[in-house]
Design a protein around this motif. Structure first.
Motif, PDB file in Angstrom:
ATOM      1  N   ARG A  94      -4.390 -12.300   7.031  1.00 12.30           N
ATOM      2  CA  ARG A  94      -3.562 -13.223   6.254  1.00 12.30           C
ATOM      3  C   ARG A  94      -2.085 -12.890   6.286  1.00 12.30           C
ATOM      4  O   ARG A  94      -1.246 -13.768   6.398  1.00 12.30           O
ATOM      5  CB  ARG A  94      -3.999 -13.213   4.796  1.00 12.30           C
ATOM      6  N   TYR A  95      -1.767 -11.616   6.083  1.00 13.61           N
ATOM      7  CA  TYR A  95      -0.374 -11.262   5.833  1.00 13.61           C
ATOM      8  C   TYR A  95       0.238 -10.319   6.856  1.00 13.61           C
ATOM      9  O   TYR A  95       1.453 -10.201   6.928  1.00 13.61           O
ATOM     10  CB  TYR A  95      -0.255 -10.610   4.447  1.00 13.61           C
ATOM     11  N   GLY A  96      -0.572  -9.590   7.579  1.00 14.48           N
ATOM     12  CA  GLY A  96      -0.043  -8.602   8.514  1.00 14.48           C
ATOM     13  C   GLY A  96       0.099  -7.249   7.855  1.00 14.48           C
ATOM     14  O   GLY A  96       0.037  -7.111   6.638  1.00 14.48           O
ATOM     15  N   SER A  97       0.309  -6.238   8.647  1.00 17.48           N
ATOM     16  CA  SER A  97       0.313  -4.868   8.138  1.00 17.48           C
ATOM     17  C   SER A  97       1.524  -4.559   7.257  1.00 17.48           C
ATOM     18  O   SER A  97       1.452  -3.689   6.397  1.00 17.48           O
ATOM     19  CB  SER A  97       0.249  -3.881   9.301  1.00 17.48           C
ATOM     20  N   ALA A  98       2.636  -5.231   7.452  1.00 20.54           N
ATOM     21  CA  ALA A  98       3.833  -4.947   6.648  1.00 20.54           C
ATOM     22  C   ALA A  98       3.610  -5.282   5.180  1.00 20.54           C
ATOM     23  O   ALA A  98       4.200  -4.662   4.297  1.00 20.54           O
ATOM     24  CB  ALA A  98       5.023  -5.733   7.189  1.00 20.54           C
ATOM     25  N   TRP A  99       2.737  -6.222   4.906  1.00 18.91           N
ATOM     26  CA  TRP A  99       2.501  -6.649   3.534  1.00 18.91           C
ATOM     27  C   TRP A  99       1.827  -5.558   2.711  1.00 18.91           C
ATOM     28  O   TRP A  99       2.015  -5.490   1.499  1.00 18.91           O
ATOM     29  CB  TRP A  99       1.660  -7.924   3.534  1.00 18.91           C
ATOM     30  N   LEU A 100       1.079  -4.680   3.330  1.00 23.52           N
ATOM     31  CA  LEU A 100       0.376  -3.616   2.618  1.00 23.52           C
ATOM     32  C   LEU A 100       1.366  -2.704   1.889  1.00 23.52           C
ATOM     33  O   LEU A 100       1.123  -2.298   0.750  1.00 23.52           O
ATOM     34  CB  LEU A 100      -0.501  -2.807   3.571  1.00 23.52           C
TER      35      LEU A 100
END
Length: 164
Positions: A94-100
């Motif tokens: 959904r958001y990609g790893s940067a969102w974590l």
């Protein structure tokens, strides 16, 4: 001449009424266009498009529950939080790893707020107990109230040492 002038007036009235109706219809459409962003926002919020697939289920919690059984820890401060099964795959898609990283910042901020509130409540309770013990002349209760640091305050200062 008066009859000639009066005859065009009935023709003008239907034309004017038609123009007014058309203008009102256009005005209604224009108002609808102006309200469209609000309507879309309402619909996205109501149906939770792009949000968590579980509807009103939070992405994470600070305490384990039936919906959030998977334990995780933030990289920055080591704050424990809990997520649903398949969390990493869903977040990646959904958001990609940067969102974590952003999520973990929010987790830490929520933990800070929770611990501050608990610590403030505990501190007020200790202060009240100390005043009561002092008023009653109970030296042992006064010492206990002043010496004991609450678990929430200890966790707050351990997790966020810059606050101590």
């Amino acid at each position: 001449q008066q009859q000639q002038q009066q005859q065009p007036q009935p023709q003008q009235q239907p034309q004017q009424q038609q123009q007014q109706q058309q203008h009102q219809q256009e005005g209604g459409f224009g108002q609808l266009l102006q309200l469209m962003p609000l309507l879309l926002l309402f619909l996205f919020t109501f149906f939770n498009f792009g949000g968590d697939s579980g509807g009103s289920t939070a992405i994470y919690t600070l305490k384990r529950d039936a919906t959030h059984p998977v334990r995780r820890t933030t990289d920055g401060r080591g704050v424990t939080y809990f997520v649903k099964g398949g969390f990493e795959r869903e977040i990646q898609m959904r958001y990609g790893s940067a969102w974590l990283g952003e999520l973990e910042g929010k987790v830490e901020n929520d933990k800070l707020t929770t611990l501050r509130n608990l610590c403030d409540t505990d501190t007020k309770d200790r202060s009240k107990k100390a005043k009561n013990a002092q008023r009653e002349g109970d030296a042992q209760s006064l010492k206990k109230a002043l010496v004991n640091d609450s678990e929430s305050c200890a966790e707050l200062y351990k997790t966020f040492p810059e606050l101590h």
